[in-house]
Design a protein around this motif. Structure first.
Motif, short mmCIF file in Angstrom:
data_model
loop_
_atom_site.label_atom_id
_atom_site.label_comp_id
_atom_site.label_asym_id
_atom_site.label_seq_id
_atom_site.Cartn_x
_atom_site.Cartn_y
_atom_site.Cartn_z
N TYR A 1 -7.13 9.49 22.69
CA TYR A 1 -8.55 9.38 22.82
C TYR A 1 -8.94 8.71 24.30
O TYR A 1 -7.87 8.41 24.98
CB TYR A 1 -8.86 7.75 21.98
CG TYR A 1 -7.97 6.33 22.25
CD1 TYR A 1 -6.71 6.23 21.57
CD2 TYR A 1 -8.30 5.84 23.45
CE1 TYR A 1 -6.02 5.22 22.17
CE2 TYR A 1 -7.58 4.69 23.68
CZ TYR A 1 -6.19 4.41 22.96
OH TYR A 1 -5.62 3.27 23.59
N LEU B 1 -11.17 8.17 11.90
CA LEU B 1 -9.90 8.42 11.08
C LEU B 1 -10.18 7.11 9.95
O LEU B 1 -10.26 6.22 10.30
CB LEU B 1 -9.03 8.17 12.16
CG LEU B 1 -7.39 8.08 11.36
CD1 LEU B 1 -6.84 9.41 10.76
CD2 LEU B 1 -6.34 7.50 12.37
N ILE C 1 -3.11 11.32 17.79
CA ILE C 1 -4.42 11.52 18.29
C ILE C 1 -4.52 10.84 19.51
O ILE C 1 -4.46 9.63 19.78
CB ILE C 1 -5.57 11.08 17.35
CG1 ILE C 1 -5.31 11.76 15.83
CG2 ILE C 1 -6.77 11.56 17.85
CD1 ILE C 1 -6.46 11.33 14.77
N THR D 1 -14.65 11.08 16.72
CA THR D 1 -13.60 11.31 15.44
C THR D 1 -13.50 10.14 14.70
O THR D 1 -13.24 9.07 15.40
CB THR D 1 -12.17 11.84 15.92
OG1 THR D 1 -12.21 13.16 16.57
CG2 THR D 1 -11.20 12.21 14.59
N VAL E 1 -16.79 13.85 21.82
CA VAL E 1 -16.17 14.25 20.52
C VAL E 1 -15.85 12.98 20.02
O VAL E 1 -14.96 12.24 20.31
CB VAL E 1 -14.60 15.03 20.75
CG1 VAL E 1 -14.06 15.59 19.52
CG2 VAL E 1 -14.90 16.27 21.82
N LEU F 1 -12.30 7.83 19.47
CA LEU F 1 -11.80 7.84 18.35
C LEU F 1 -12.05 6.62 17.46
O LEU F 1 -12.04 5.42 18.28
CB LEU F 1 -10.12 7.91 18.50
CG LEU F 1 -9.27 7.85 17.11
CD1 LEU F 1 -9.60 8.75 16.05
CD2 LEU F 1 -7.81 7.79 17.49
N ARG G 1 -13.43 11.57 24.57
CA ARG G 1 -12.98 11.59 23.11
C ARG G 1 -13.02 10.32 22.64
O ARG G 1 -12.47 9.43 23.11
CB ARG G 1 -11.55 12.19 23.16
CG ARG G 1 -11.34 13.62 23.72
CD ARG G 1 -9.83 13.80 23.91
NE ARG G 1 -9.23 13.02 25.11
CZ ARG G 1 -8.30 12.93 25.60
NH1 ARG G 1 -7.19 13.58 25.21
NH2 ARG G 1 -7.77 12.10 26.35
N GLN H 1 -16.33 14.39 13.18
CA GLN H 1 -15.28 14.97 12.49
C GLN H 1 -14.66 13.90 11.90
O GLN H 1 -14.25 12.54 12.30
CB GLN H 1 -14.18 15.29 13.79
CG GLN H 1 -13.13 16.10 13.38
CD GLN H 1 -12.06 16.42 14.43
OE1 GLN H 1 -12.30 16.01 15.46
NE2 GLN H 1 -10.95 17.02 13.93
N ARG H 2 -14.22 13.90 10.54
CA ARG H 2 -13.74 13.07 9.95
C ARG H 2 -12.20 13.42 9.40
O ARG H 2 -11.93 14.47 8.85
CB ARG H 2 -14.67 12.94 8.36
CG ARG H 2 -13.98 11.52 7.64
CD ARG H 2 -15.49 11.27 6.89
NE ARG H 2 -15.73 12.02 5.95
CZ ARG H 2 -15.30 11.87 4.63
NH1 ARG H 2 -14.31 10.95 4.49
NH2 ARG H 2 -15.66 12.74 3.72
N ILE H 3 -11.38 12.52 9.63
CA ILE H 3 -9.80 12.80 9.28
C ILE H 3 -9.42 11.82 8.29
O ILE H 3 -9.59 10.67 8.67
CB ILE H 3 -8.93 13.00 10.51
CG1 ILE H 3 -9.48 13.83 11.38
CG2 ILE H 3 -7.67 12.95 10.24
CD1 ILE H 3 -8.73 13.57 12.82
#
Ligand SMILES: Cc1cc2nc3c(=O)[nH]c(=O)nc-3n(C[C@H](O)[C@H](O)[C@H](O)COP(=O)(O)OP(=O)(O)OC[C@H]3O[C@@H](n4cnc5c(N)ncnc54)[C@H](O)[C@@H]3O)c2cc1C
Length: 442
Positions: free
Chosen positions: A99, A33, A97, A31, A29, A6, A4, A73-75
Protein backbone atom coordinates in the motif's frame (compact mmCIF):
# COMPACT_ATOMS: atom_id res chain seq x y z
CA UNK A 1 1.82 6.28 -10.77
CA UNK A 2 -1.64 5.61 -9.28
CA UNK A 3 -1.75 5.71 -5.47
CA UNK A 4 -2.52 2.35 -3.83
CA UNK A 5 -5.09 2.74 -1.04
CA UNK A 6 -5.69 -0.28 1.17
CA UNK A 7 -8.60 -0.33 3.63
CA UNK A 8 -8.84 -3.08 6.23
CA UNK A 9 -12.52 -3.46 7.15
CA UNK A 10 -15.68 -3.29 5.05
CA UNK A 11 -17.87 -1.70 7.72
CA UNK A 12 -19.22 1.83 8.13
CA UNK A 13 -15.79 3.42 8.50
CA UNK A 14 -14.06 1.40 5.76
CA UNK A 15 -16.78 1.80 3.14
CA UNK A 16 -17.32 5.52 3.72
CA UNK A 17 -13.54 6.04 3.50
CA UNK A 18 -13.48 4.26 0.13
CA UNK A 19 -16.27 6.52 -1.17
CA UNK A 20 -14.45 9.61 0.08
CA UNK A 21 -11.17 8.55 -1.55
CA UNK A 22 -12.97 8.01 -4.84
CA UNK A 23 -14.53 11.48 -4.68
CA UNK A 24 -11.02 13.02 -4.63
CA UNK A 25 -8.95 10.53 -6.58
CA UNK A 26 -10.49 8.96 -9.71
CA UNK A 27 -7.41 7.02 -10.73
CA UNK A 28 -6.08 5.59 -7.44
CA UNK A 29 -6.34 1.86 -6.78
CA UNK A 30 -8.79 1.38 -3.90
CA UNK A 31 -8.88 -2.05 -2.24
CA UNK A 32 -11.05 -3.11 0.69
CA UNK A 33 -9.86 -6.18 2.56
CA UNK A 34 -12.36 -7.83 4.87
CA UNK A 35 -12.54 -11.19 6.58
CA UNK A 36 -16.33 -11.20 6.16
CA UNK A 37 -17.73 -12.59 2.90
CA UNK A 38 -20.56 -10.02 2.75
CA UNK A 39 -20.79 -6.62 1.12
CA UNK A 40 -21.45 -3.46 3.13
CA UNK A 41 -24.40 -3.91 5.50
CA UNK A 42 -26.05 -2.22 8.49
CA UNK A 43 -24.85 -3.60 11.82
CA UNK A 44 -27.48 -1.73 13.87
CA UNK A 45 -30.02 -3.41 11.56
CA UNK A 46 -28.98 -6.87 12.84
CA UNK A 47 -31.33 -6.52 15.82
CA UNK A 48 -34.30 -5.97 13.48
CA UNK A 49 -33.19 -8.92 11.35
CA UNK A 50 -32.99 -11.16 14.43
CA UNK A 51 -36.52 -10.34 15.54
CA UNK A 52 -37.83 -10.93 12.00
CA UNK A 53 -38.79 -7.25 11.55
CA UNK A 54 -36.72 -6.96 8.36
CA UNK A 55 -35.44 -9.59 5.90
CA UNK A 56 -31.70 -10.18 5.47
CA UNK A 57 -31.55 -8.39 2.12
CA UNK A 58 -32.78 -5.15 3.71
CA UNK A 59 -29.51 -4.95 5.69
CA UNK A 60 -27.61 -4.28 2.49
CA UNK A 61 -27.72 -0.71 1.22
CA UNK A 62 -25.00 -1.22 -1.43
CA UNK A 63 -24.79 -3.83 -4.18
CA UNK A 64 -21.86 -5.40 -6.01
CA UNK A 65 -22.72 -3.02 -8.83
CA UNK A 66 -22.12 -0.06 -6.49
CA UNK A 67 -18.63 -1.39 -5.69
CA UNK A 68 -17.91 -1.77 -9.39
CA UNK A 69 -19.28 1.70 -10.19
CA UNK A 70 -16.96 3.17 -7.58
CA UNK A 71 -14.04 1.13 -8.91
CA UNK A 72 -13.46 -0.48 -5.51
CA UNK A 73 -11.76 -3.85 -5.45
CA UNK A 74 -12.98 -6.13 -2.66
CA UNK A 75 -10.85 -8.95 -1.30
CA UNK A 76 -11.98 -11.46 1.30
CA UNK A 77 -9.21 -12.37 3.71
CA UNK A 78 -7.78 -11.68 7.14
CA UNK A 79 -4.84 -9.37 7.70
CA UNK A 80 -2.46 -10.65 10.36
CA UNK A 81 0.38 -8.15 10.44
CA UNK A 82 1.50 -4.78 9.11
CA UNK A 83 5.04 -3.86 8.21
CA UNK A 84 5.07 -0.03 8.04
CA UNK A 85 8.70 0.13 6.87
CA UNK A 86 7.88 -1.96 3.79
CA UNK A 87 4.33 -0.62 3.43
CA UNK A 88 2.96 -4.17 3.32
CA UNK A 89 0.12 -6.10 4.96
CA UNK A 90 0.45 -9.82 5.61
CA UNK A 91 -2.57 -12.07 4.91
CA UNK A 92 -3.52 -15.13 7.00
CA UNK A 93 -3.89 -17.20 3.83
CA UNK A 94 -0.37 -16.25 2.71
CA UNK A 95 0.83 -13.44 0.50
CA UNK A 96 1.05 -9.71 1.10
CA UNK A 97 -0.67 -6.58 -0.14
CA UNK A 98 1.42 -3.45 -0.68
CA UNK A 99 0.00 0.00 0.00
CA UNK A 100 0.87 3.67 -0.22
CA UNK A 101 -1.86 4.72 2.26
CA UNK A 102 -3.49 2.31 4.68
CA UNK A 103 -6.71 2.65 6.70
CA UNK A 104 -7.34 0.46 9.71
CA UNK A 105 -11.09 0.09 10.22
CA UNK A 106 -11.33 -3.35 11.86
CA UNK A 107 -14.09 -2.39 14.33
CA UNK A 108 -14.48 -3.93 17.76
CA UNK A 109 -15.15 -7.35 19.16
CA UNK A 110 -17.46 -8.57 21.92
CA UNK A 111 -15.73 -9.40 25.19
CA UNK A 112 -16.42 -12.81 26.71
CA UNK A 113 -16.58 -12.99 30.50
CA UNK A 114 -13.98 -15.30 32.02
CA UNK A 115 -16.17 -18.02 33.49
CA UNK A 116 -15.76 -21.79 33.14
CA UNK A 117 -17.57 -23.21 30.10
CA UNK A 118 -17.65 -19.94 28.14
CA UNK A 119 -16.06 -21.71 25.13
CA UNK A 120 -18.90 -24.27 24.82
CA UNK A 121 -20.95 -24.41 21.64
CA UNK A 122 -24.13 -22.44 22.08
CA UNK A 123 -22.47 -19.47 23.82
CA UNK A 124 -23.02 -16.59 21.41
CA UNK A 125 -22.06 -12.93 20.93
CA UNK A 126 -23.39 -10.50 18.32
CA UNK A 127 -20.68 -8.75 16.31
CA UNK A 128 -21.73 -9.38 12.72
CA UNK A 129 -24.14 -10.96 10.24
CA UNK A 130 -22.62 -14.43 10.55
CA UNK A 131 -23.20 -14.28 14.32
CA UNK A 132 -26.84 -13.31 13.68
CA UNK A 133 -27.30 -16.22 11.25
CA UNK A 134 -25.70 -18.61 13.77
CA UNK A 135 -28.02 -17.33 16.53
CA UNK A 136 -31.08 -17.93 14.33
CA UNK A 137 -29.92 -21.49 13.60
CA UNK A 138 -29.37 -22.21 17.28
CA UNK A 139 -32.66 -20.69 18.44
CA UNK A 140 -34.55 -22.99 16.08
CA UNK A 141 -33.35 -25.97 18.12
CA UNK A 142 -33.55 -24.32 21.56
CA UNK A 143 -36.35 -24.10 24.10
CA UNK A 144 -34.77 -21.78 26.64
CA UNK A 145 -32.18 -19.02 26.35
CA UNK A 146 -30.23 -16.95 28.88
CA UNK A 147 -28.80 -13.48 28.25
CA UNK A 148 -26.08 -11.85 30.32
CA UNK A 149 -24.83 -8.27 30.01
CA UNK A 150 -25.97 -4.70 29.49
CA UNK A 151 -26.38 -1.85 27.03
CA UNK A 152 -28.33 -2.09 23.80
CA UNK A 153 -27.01 -5.44 22.54
CA UNK A 154 -28.08 -7.45 25.60
CA UNK A 155 -31.65 -6.21 25.14
CA UNK A 156 -31.56 -6.94 21.44
CA UNK A 157 -30.44 -10.48 22.12
CA UNK A 158 -33.11 -11.04 24.78
CA UNK A 159 -35.79 -9.76 22.40
CA UNK A 160 -34.42 -11.90 19.58
CA UNK A 161 -34.71 -15.01 21.76
CA UNK A 162 -38.24 -14.11 22.87
CA UNK A 163 -39.37 -13.38 19.32
CA UNK A 164 -38.13 -16.84 18.27
CA UNK A 165 -40.42 -18.36 20.93
CA UNK A 166 -37.72 -19.19 23.50
CA UNK A 167 -38.38 -18.94 27.21
CA UNK A 168 -35.94 -16.10 27.85
CA UNK A 169 -34.08 -15.28 31.06
CA UNK A 170 -32.09 -12.04 31.38
CA UNK A 171 -29.51 -11.74 34.17
CA UNK A 172 -28.69 -8.31 35.63
CA UNK A 173 -25.69 -8.24 37.97
CA UNK A 174 -27.18 -5.45 40.08
CA UNK A 175 -30.68 -4.11 40.55
CA UNK A 176 -31.40 -2.29 37.30
CA UNK A 177 -30.77 -2.06 33.56
CA UNK A 178 -28.03 0.20 31.99
CA UNK A 179 -27.44 2.12 35.21
CA UNK A 180 -24.49 4.14 33.82
CA UNK A 181 -26.67 5.92 31.24
CA UNK A 182 -30.35 5.60 32.27
CA UNK A 183 -31.79 6.96 35.50
CA UNK A 184 -33.78 4.59 37.77
CA UNK A 185 -37.15 5.53 36.26
CA UNK A 186 -35.91 5.00 32.70
CA UNK A 187 -34.52 1.60 33.70
CA UNK A 188 -37.93 0.66 35.14
CA UNK A 189 -39.67 1.69 31.89
CA UNK A 190 -37.41 -0.66 29.92
CA UNK A 191 -37.66 -3.47 32.45
CA UNK A 192 -41.48 -3.32 32.52
CA UNK A 193 -41.54 -3.45 28.77
CA UNK A 194 -39.27 -6.52 28.76
CA UNK A 195 -41.45 -8.26 31.31
CA UNK A 196 -44.49 -7.51 29.17
CA UNK A 197 -42.74 -9.28 26.31
CA UNK A 198 -42.48 -12.33 28.58
CA UNK A 199 -38.74 -11.96 29.32
CA UNK A 200 -37.87 -13.05 32.86
CA UNK A 201 -35.55 -10.66 34.64
CA UNK A 202 -33.17 -11.93 37.31
CA UNK A 203 -31.80 -8.95 39.27
CA UNK A 204 -28.64 -9.18 41.40
CA UNK A 205 -27.76 -12.35 39.53
CA UNK A 206 -24.25 -13.16 38.39
CA UNK A 207 -23.21 -15.89 35.99
CA UNK A 208 -20.74 -18.25 37.69
CA UNK A 209 -20.34 -21.01 35.11
CA UNK A 210 -21.73 -22.38 31.88
CA UNK A 211 -22.74 -26.02 32.12
CA UNK A 212 -22.26 -28.36 29.18
CA UNK A 213 -23.02 -31.77 27.78
CA UNK A 214 -21.14 -33.20 24.80
CA UNK A 215 -19.38 -29.87 24.18
CA UNK A 216 -22.68 -27.92 24.03
CA UNK A 217 -24.36 -25.58 26.48
CA UNK A 218 -26.87 -27.38 28.70
CA UNK A 219 -27.39 -24.71 31.35
CA UNK A 220 -25.91 -21.98 33.53
CA UNK A 221 -25.11 -21.72 37.21
CA UNK A 222 -25.30 -18.43 39.12
CA UNK A 223 -22.98 -17.23 41.91
CA UNK A 224 -25.64 -18.18 44.43
CA UNK A 225 -25.73 -21.76 43.11
CA UNK A 226 -29.03 -21.60 41.19
CA UNK A 227 -29.00 -23.68 37.99
CA UNK A 228 -31.10 -22.91 34.93
CA UNK A 229 -31.23 -25.35 32.07
CA UNK A 230 -30.82 -23.68 28.66
CA UNK A 231 -29.60 -24.51 25.17
CA UNK A 232 -28.23 -21.10 24.26
CA UNK A 233 -26.43 -18.38 26.24
CA UNK A 234 -25.85 -14.89 24.83
CA UNK A 235 -23.21 -12.63 26.36
CA UNK A 236 -23.08 -8.87 25.79
CA UNK A 237 -20.81 -7.46 28.49
CA UNK A 238 -19.11 -4.89 26.24
CA UNK A 239 -16.74 -4.61 23.30
CA UNK A 240 -13.04 -3.99 22.78
CA UNK A 241 -11.51 -2.28 19.75
CA UNK A 242 -9.54 -4.72 17.63
CA UNK A 243 -5.97 -3.61 18.19
CA UNK A 244 -3.83 -6.60 17.09
CA UNK A 245 -2.94 -5.15 13.69
CA UNK A 246 -2.11 -1.70 15.07
CA UNK A 247 0.10 -3.27 17.71
CA UNK A 248 1.89 -5.40 15.10
CA UNK A 249 2.77 -2.15 13.33
CA UNK A 250 3.97 -0.50 16.55
CA UNK A 251 1.27 2.20 16.38
CA UNK A 252 0.29 4.19 19.48
CA UNK A 253 -2.67 2.45 21.15
CA UNK A 254 -4.45 2.71 24.49
CA UNK A 255 -8.12 1.69 24.67
CA UNK A 256 -8.21 2.17 20.88
CA UNK A 257 -5.84 3.08 18.05
CA UNK A 258 -4.83 6.65 18.81
CA UNK A 259 -5.47 9.15 16.02
CA UNK A 260 -5.51 12.92 15.70
CA UNK A 261 -8.51 14.83 14.29
CA UNK A 262 -7.35 14.03 10.75
CA UNK A 263 -7.63 10.32 11.70
CA UNK A 264 -3.90 9.82 11.21
CA UNK A 265 -2.16 7.34 13.53
CA UNK A 266 1.38 7.68 14.88
CA UNK A 267 2.61 6.42 11.44
CA UNK A 268 2.29 9.03 8.65
CA UNK A 269 0.80 6.73 5.99
CA UNK A 270 -1.54 4.82 8.29
CA UNK A 271 -4.98 6.08 9.32
CA UNK A 272 -7.62 4.55 11.59
CA UNK A 273 -11.37 5.15 11.95
CA UNK A 274 -14.56 3.74 13.47
CA UNK A 275 -15.00 1.58 16.55
CA UNK A 276 -11.28 0.75 16.64
CA UNK A 277 -10.13 4.38 16.79
CA UNK A 278 -9.65 6.53 19.85
CA UNK A 279 -9.83 10.08 18.59
CA UNK A 280 -8.19 13.18 20.02
CA UNK A 281 -10.73 15.78 21.06
CA UNK A 282 -8.74 19.03 20.77
CA UNK A 283 -11.20 20.91 23.02
CA UNK A 284 -10.57 18.68 26.04
CA UNK A 285 -7.20 17.20 25.04
CA UNK A 286 -8.55 13.72 25.79
CA UNK A 287 -9.07 10.72 23.52
CA UNK A 288 -12.67 9.61 22.97
CA UNK A 289 -14.08 6.20 22.14
CA UNK A 290 -17.52 5.78 20.55
CA UNK A 291 -19.33 2.82 19.06
CA UNK A 292 -21.83 4.68 16.92
CA UNK A 293 -22.78 4.08 13.32
CA UNK A 294 -22.87 7.73 12.20
CA UNK A 295 -19.58 8.47 14.02
CA UNK A 296 -17.89 5.60 12.14
CA UNK A 297 -19.29 6.91 8.82
CA UNK A 298 -18.07 10.42 9.58
CA UNK A 299 -14.61 9.31 10.74
CA UNK A 300 -14.27 7.12 7.64
CA UNK A 301 -15.11 10.09 5.40
CA UNK A 302 -12.50 12.26 7.15
CA UNK A 303 -9.84 9.55 6.91
CA UNK A 304 -10.60 8.83 3.24
CA UNK A 305 -10.49 12.47 2.29
CA UNK A 306 -7.14 12.98 4.04
CA UNK A 307 -5.65 9.79 2.59
CA UNK A 308 -6.39 11.25 -0.85
CA UNK A 309 -4.61 14.51 0.01
CA UNK A 310 -7.47 16.49 1.61
CA UNK A 311 -7.37 18.53 4.80
CA UNK A 312 -10.45 17.39 6.71
CA UNK A 313 -10.81 17.37 10.46
CA UNK A 314 -13.19 15.16 12.36
CA UNK A 315 -15.65 17.32 14.27
CA UNK A 316 -16.90 15.04 16.99
CA UNK A 317 -20.03 16.96 17.80
CA UNK A 318 -22.54 15.74 20.37
CA UNK A 319 -22.75 11.94 20.44
CA UNK A 320 -26.32 10.75 20.01
CA UNK A 321 -28.25 7.62 19.25
CA UNK A 322 -31.88 7.10 18.32
CA UNK A 323 -32.61 3.48 19.05
CA UNK A 324 -35.22 1.11 20.43
CA UNK A 325 -34.91 -0.16 23.98
CA UNK A 326 -37.38 -3.01 24.42
CA UNK A 327 -39.73 -1.48 21.88
CA UNK A 328 -39.43 2.04 23.37
CA UNK A 329 -37.95 4.46 20.88
CA UNK A 330 -35.20 6.28 22.74
CA UNK A 331 -32.95 9.22 21.93
CA UNK A 332 -29.79 9.67 24.00
CA UNK A 333 -27.84 12.92 23.56
CA UNK A 334 -24.78 14.53 25.15
CA UNK A 335 -23.83 14.03 28.79
CA UNK A 336 -26.49 12.17 30.74
CA UNK A 337 -24.31 9.99 32.99
CA UNK A 338 -25.45 8.51 36.25
CA UNK A 339 -23.29 8.14 39.37
CA UNK A 340 -21.70 4.77 40.01
CA UNK A 341 -20.58 1.98 37.73
CA UNK A 342 -22.63 -0.23 35.46
CA UNK A 343 -21.55 -3.69 36.55
CA UNK A 344 -23.22 -5.37 33.57
CA UNK A 345 -20.59 -3.91 31.24
CA UNK A 346 -16.82 -4.30 31.44
CA UNK A 347 -16.24 -1.69 28.72
CA UNK A 348 -18.12 0.46 26.21
CA UNK A 349 -21.08 -1.31 24.53
CA UNK A 350 -22.43 -1.22 20.95
CA UNK A 351 -24.34 1.92 20.05
CA UNK A 352 -22.65 3.60 23.01
CA UNK A 353 -20.47 6.63 23.69
CA UNK A 354 -17.96 7.52 26.40
CA UNK A 355 -19.60 10.91 26.65
CA UNK A 356 -22.99 9.68 27.84
CA UNK A 357 -21.45 8.30 31.00
CA UNK A 358 -19.78 11.60 31.92
CA UNK A 359 -21.64 13.28 34.77
CA UNK A 360 -22.97 16.49 33.25
CA UNK A 361 -22.52 19.76 35.09
CA UNK A 362 -26.05 21.08 35.58
CA UNK A 363 -29.55 20.54 36.92
CA UNK A 364 -31.65 17.53 36.00
CA UNK A 365 -35.34 17.80 35.29
CA UNK A 366 -37.76 15.26 33.94
CA UNK A 367 -41.23 15.44 32.48
CA UNK A 368 -42.68 13.19 35.19
CA UNK A 369 -44.50 9.84 35.14
CA UNK A 370 -46.15 8.99 31.84
CA UNK A 371 -45.86 6.51 28.96
CA UNK A 372 -43.23 8.81 27.48
CA UNK A 373 -40.49 10.64 29.33
CA UNK A 374 -38.04 13.46 28.69
CA UNK A 375 -35.01 13.96 30.95
CA UNK A 376 -32.90 17.07 30.49
CA UNK A 377 -29.57 18.08 31.92
CA UNK A 378 -29.59 21.87 32.01
CA UNK A 379 -26.45 23.99 32.36
CA UNK A 380 -26.35 27.75 33.01
CA UNK A 381 -27.17 28.66 29.39
CA UNK A 382 -27.31 25.41 27.45
CA UNK A 383 -28.90 22.00 27.56
CA UNK A 384 -26.00 19.57 27.88
CA UNK A 385 -27.77 16.24 27.66
CA UNK A 386 -31.13 14.54 27.19
CA UNK A 387 -32.84 11.16 27.21
CA UNK A 388 -36.19 10.96 25.42
CA UNK A 389 -38.18 7.76 25.77
CA UNK A 390 -41.42 6.93 23.96
CA UNK A 391 -42.95 9.87 22.07
CA UNK A 392 -40.13 11.37 19.99
CA UNK A 393 -41.79 14.65 18.96
CA UNK A 394 -39.13 16.66 20.81
CA UNK A 395 -36.17 14.57 19.62
CA UNK A 396 -35.36 16.67 16.57
CA UNK A 397 -35.72 20.05 18.30
CA UNK A 398 -33.51 18.83 21.15
CA UNK A 399 -30.90 17.37 18.82
CA UNK A 400 -30.54 20.72 17.13
CA UNK A 401 -30.65 22.81 20.34
CA UNK A 402 -27.93 20.68 21.96
CA UNK A 403 -25.81 20.37 18.83
CA UNK A 404 -25.88 24.12 18.24
CA UNK A 405 -25.35 24.94 21.94
CA UNK A 406 -28.42 27.19 21.75
CA UNK A 407 -28.69 29.78 24.52
CA UNK A 408 -31.82 28.73 26.44
CA UNK A 409 -31.82 31.66 28.88
CA UNK A 410 -35.29 32.81 27.69
CA UNK A 411 -36.89 29.45 28.63
CA UNK A 412 -34.61 28.17 31.42
CA UNK A 413 -36.85 29.31 34.25
CA UNK A 414 -39.96 27.89 32.59
CA UNK A 415 -38.25 24.53 32.10
CA UNK A 416 -37.23 24.39 35.74
CA UNK A 417 -40.63 25.40 37.12
CA UNK A 418 -42.78 23.36 34.68
CA UNK A 419 -40.75 20.26 33.80
CA UNK A 420 -43.97 18.42 32.89
CA UNK A 421 -44.40 20.87 29.97
CA UNK A 422 -40.75 20.84 28.86
CA UNK A 423 -41.57 19.12 25.53
CA UNK A 424 -43.94 21.88 24.45
CA UNK A 425 -41.71 24.69 25.73
CA UNK A 426 -38.66 23.33 23.91
CA UNK A 427 -40.51 22.73 20.64
CA UNK A 428 -42.00 26.25 20.59
CA UNK A 429 -38.61 27.77 21.42
CA UNK A 430 -36.87 25.77 18.68
CA UNK A 431 -39.53 26.79 16.12
CA UNK A 432 -39.20 30.46 17.09
CA UNK A 433 -35.38 30.25 16.87
CA UNK A 434 -35.64 28.67 13.41
CA UNK A 435 -38.09 31.25 12.16
CA UNK A 436 -35.89 34.07 13.48
CA UNK A 437 -32.86 32.52 11.76
CA UNK A 438 -34.60 31.99 8.42
CA UNK A 439 -36.25 35.42 8.62
CA UNK A 440 -32.82 36.96 9.17
CA UNK A 441 -31.36 35.02 6.20
CA UNK A 442 -34.12 35.94 3.73
C1 LIG B 1 -25.75 -5.63 17.06
C2 LIG B 1 -25.28 -4.22 16.93
C3 LIG B 1 -26.12 -3.17 17.26
C4 LIG B 1 -25.69 -1.84 17.12
N1 LIG B 1 -26.55 -0.83 17.40
C5 LIG B 1 -26.20 0.45 17.17
C6 LIG B 1 -27.11 1.52 17.33
O1 LIG B 1 -28.24 1.34 17.76
N2 LIG B 1 -26.69 2.78 17.03
C7 LIG B 1 -25.43 3.05 16.61
O2 LIG B 1 -25.12 4.21 16.34
N3 LIG B 1 -24.52 2.04 16.46
C8 LIG B 1 -24.87 0.76 16.74
N4 LIG B 1 -23.97 -0.25 16.57
C9 LIG B 1 -22.55 0.09 16.37
C10 LIG B 1 -22.19 0.38 14.92
O3 LIG B 1 -22.68 -0.62 14.10
C11 LIG B 1 -20.67 0.50 14.85
O4 LIG B 1 -20.30 1.67 15.56
C12 LIG B 1 -20.13 0.57 13.44
O5 LIG B 1 -20.55 -0.54 12.69
C13 LIG B 1 -18.59 0.61 13.46
O6 LIG B 1 -18.10 0.59 12.16
P1 LIG B 1 -16.59 0.13 11.85
O7 LIG B 1 -16.44 0.32 10.40
O8 LIG B 1 -15.67 0.79 12.78
O9 LIG B 1 -16.52 -1.41 12.23
P2 LIG B 1 -17.36 -2.63 11.70
O10 LIG B 1 -18.64 -2.20 11.10
O11 LIG B 1 -17.42 -3.57 12.86
O12 LIG B 1 -16.47 -3.27 10.53
C14 LIG B 1 -15.22 -3.85 10.78
C15 LIG B 1 -14.80 -4.65 9.59
O13 LIG B 1 -13.42 -5.02 9.71
C16 LIG B 1 -13.26 -6.39 9.33
N5 LIG B 1 -12.00 -6.87 9.97
C17 LIG B 1 -11.68 -6.82 11.29
N6 LIG B 1 -10.42 -7.30 11.48
C18 LIG B 1 -9.97 -7.68 10.26
C19 LIG B 1 -8.75 -8.26 9.81
N7 LIG B 1 -7.73 -8.56 10.64
N8 LIG B 1 -8.62 -8.51 8.48
C20 LIG B 1 -9.62 -8.23 7.61
N9 LIG B 1 -10.80 -7.68 8.00
C21 LIG B 1 -10.98 -7.41 9.30
C22 LIG B 1 -14.53 -7.02 9.83
O14 LIG B 1 -14.76 -8.26 9.21
C23 LIG B 1 -15.55 -5.94 9.38
O15 LIG B 1 -15.87 -6.06 8.02
C24 LIG B 1 -24.37 -1.58 16.68
C25 LIG B 1 -23.52 -2.65 16.34
C26 LIG B 1 -23.96 -3.96 16.48
C27 LIG B 1 -23.03 -5.10 16.09
Amino acid sequence: MATRYLIIGNGAAGFSAAEAIRRSDRSGVVTILSEEPHGFYSRPGLAYFLTGTIPEKQLFSRSERDYRALGIQRIQGRATEIDPSRHAVQLAAGGQIAYDRLLLAPGAQAVRPKVPGIELQGVVTLDNLDDALRILRLTRRARRGVVVGGGITALELAEAFASQGLETHYFLRRDRYWSGVLDPEESVMVEEQLEEEGIRLHRNTELAKVLGRGGRVSGVETESGVRIECQILAVAVGIRPRLELARSAGLATERGIRVDETMRTSEPDIYAAGDAAEVLDPASGSYMLDSLWWVALSQGRTAGDNMAGGRSRHLRGVPFNVTRLAGLTTTILGTVGQPGRDDDLVSIARGDSNTWREPGDGLTIDSGPSQSRIRLLIGQRQIVGAVIMGDQAVSRPLQSLIRESADITPIRERLLTHPDRCGEVLTQFWRAENEALHGAQS
